[in-house]
Design a protein around this motif. Structure first.
Motif, PDB file in Angstrom:
ATOM      1  N   GLU A 134       0.873  -1.105  -0.065  1.00  0.00           N
ATOM      2  CA  GLU A 134      -0.036   0.149   0.127  1.00  0.00           C
ATOM      3  C   GLU A 134       0.863   1.294   0.100  1.00  0.00           C
TER       4      GLU A 134
ATOM      5  N   VAL B 280      -1.762   0.778   9.869  1.00  0.00           N
ATOM      6  CA  VAL B 280      -2.264  -0.784   9.572  1.00  0.00           C
ATOM      7  C   VAL B 280      -1.562  -1.635  10.524  1.00  0.00           C
TER       8      VAL B 280
ATOM      9  N   ASP C 135       1.442  -3.881   5.381  1.00  0.00           N
ATOM     10  CA  ASP C 135       0.690  -3.177   4.090  1.00  0.00           C
ATOM     11  C   ASP C 135       0.789  -3.879   3.031  1.00  0.00           C
TER      12      ASP C 135
ATOM     13  N   GLU D  18      -3.458  -7.292   4.297  1.00  0.00           N
ATOM     14  CA  GLU D  18      -4.738  -6.632   4.471  1.00  0.00           C
ATOM     15  C   GLU D  18      -6.074  -7.382   4.111  1.00  0.00           C
TER      16      GLU D  18
ATOM     17  N   PHE E  36     -11.262  -0.182   8.403  1.00  0.00           N
ATOM     18  CA  PHE E  36     -10.032  -0.549   7.692  1.00  0.00           C
ATOM     19  C   PHE E  36     -10.349  -0.714   6.065  1.00  0.00           C
TER      20      PHE E  36
ATOM     21  N   HIS F 235      -7.776   1.788   3.902  1.00  0.00           N
ATOM     22  CA  HIS F 235      -6.881   0.907   3.513  1.00  0.00           C
ATOM     23  C   HIS F 235      -7.324   0.211   2.400  1.00  0.00           C
TER      24      HIS F 235
END
Length: 244
Positions: A111, A129, A149, A154, A187, A191
């Motif tokens: 990410e 994260v 990340d 994730e 989240f 993200h």
């Protein structure tokens, strides 16, 4: 009459709860499947898992339908032998780079590489994260300890939260369920929903095999449905939407 109505209402509520719980389990399975697909090249165990995957919860998106058709067609045409695994491994390494910087035609699975504006933003994203994993009591594997990340990490976290939600529904634990749903929403907004759709689009565009092109299409459709499931409009910024 009131007793009968109450009974029917109770049955309807129970049916709705069971359906929601099952949907959470399917969501968890799909998240974990995509996590595995993006973690490493395909192996025989993953191909076997694909035979039993249930995309019914997300089949209403045409991209999921088209993506599944591409994956199925590829596997039917090429078989499940060593030559297929070798070709898929080559495509995986062609597509995905774990280096800090992306190659000309490679997609970074991190990410912070794909989405961070600058180094300070990257540090903030990484800290957030990591904090979410810690708050949810999810231990990072050694592969992800320094890079929480990573897209696979994730997606795996979202899958864990979806499976937990299913359990809370089954136990009728409204307090824990509410907190779990909010954790998923937060989240996803902060993200997953911000950068993984773009990653999926890049994979679809650059893939040399219809397997990865189809998997990327499935992921795009699934994430679009997830955004709506979690209460977001695809057309707006999730970072802005979480505060709405």
């Amino acid at each position: 009459m009131r007793v009968q109505d109450s009974g029917r209402k109770s049955e309807q509520n129970m049916d709705a709860c069971c359906a929601a719980s099952r949907n959470d389990r399917i969501r968890a399975m799909n998240y974990q499947l995509f996590s595995r697909i993006l973690l490493a090249p395909v192996d025989s165990s993953l191909l076997k898992a694909l035979e039993s995957v249930d995309f019914r919860a997300s089949a209403e998106d045409v991209r999921v339908v088209e993506g599944c058709a591409l994956v199925d067609s590829y596997l039917e045409s090429n078989g499940l032998g060593p030559a297929t695994l070798d070709e898929l491994a080559a495509d995986y390494h062609f597509l995905i780079s774990v280096d800090a910087q992306r190659g000309a035609r490679q997609v970074s699975p991190f990410e912070t590489v794909n989405f961070a504006i600058d180094e300070d933003d990257a540090d903030d994203l990484l800290d957030d994260v990591y904090a979410t994993f810690t708050e949810e009591g999810v231990l990072l594997s050694p592969d992800w300890a320094a890079h929480p990340d990573h897209v696979s990490a994730e997606l795996e976290l979202m899958g864990i939260l979806a499976r937990r939600a299913s359990g809370y529904r089954g136990r009728r634990d409204e307090t824990e369920l509410t907190a779990c749903l909010e954790a998923q929403r937060t989240f996803f907004a902060g993200h997953v929903g911000n950068w993984v759709p773009s990653l999926a689009a890049s994979l679809e565009e650059q893939a040399r095999t219809s397997f990865y092109r189809g998997a990327a299409l499935c992921l795009s459709g699934f994430l679009s449905l997830e955004a709506r499931h979690l209460g977001f409009d695809d057309s707006r910024s999730l970072r802005e939407g979480i505060s709405a």
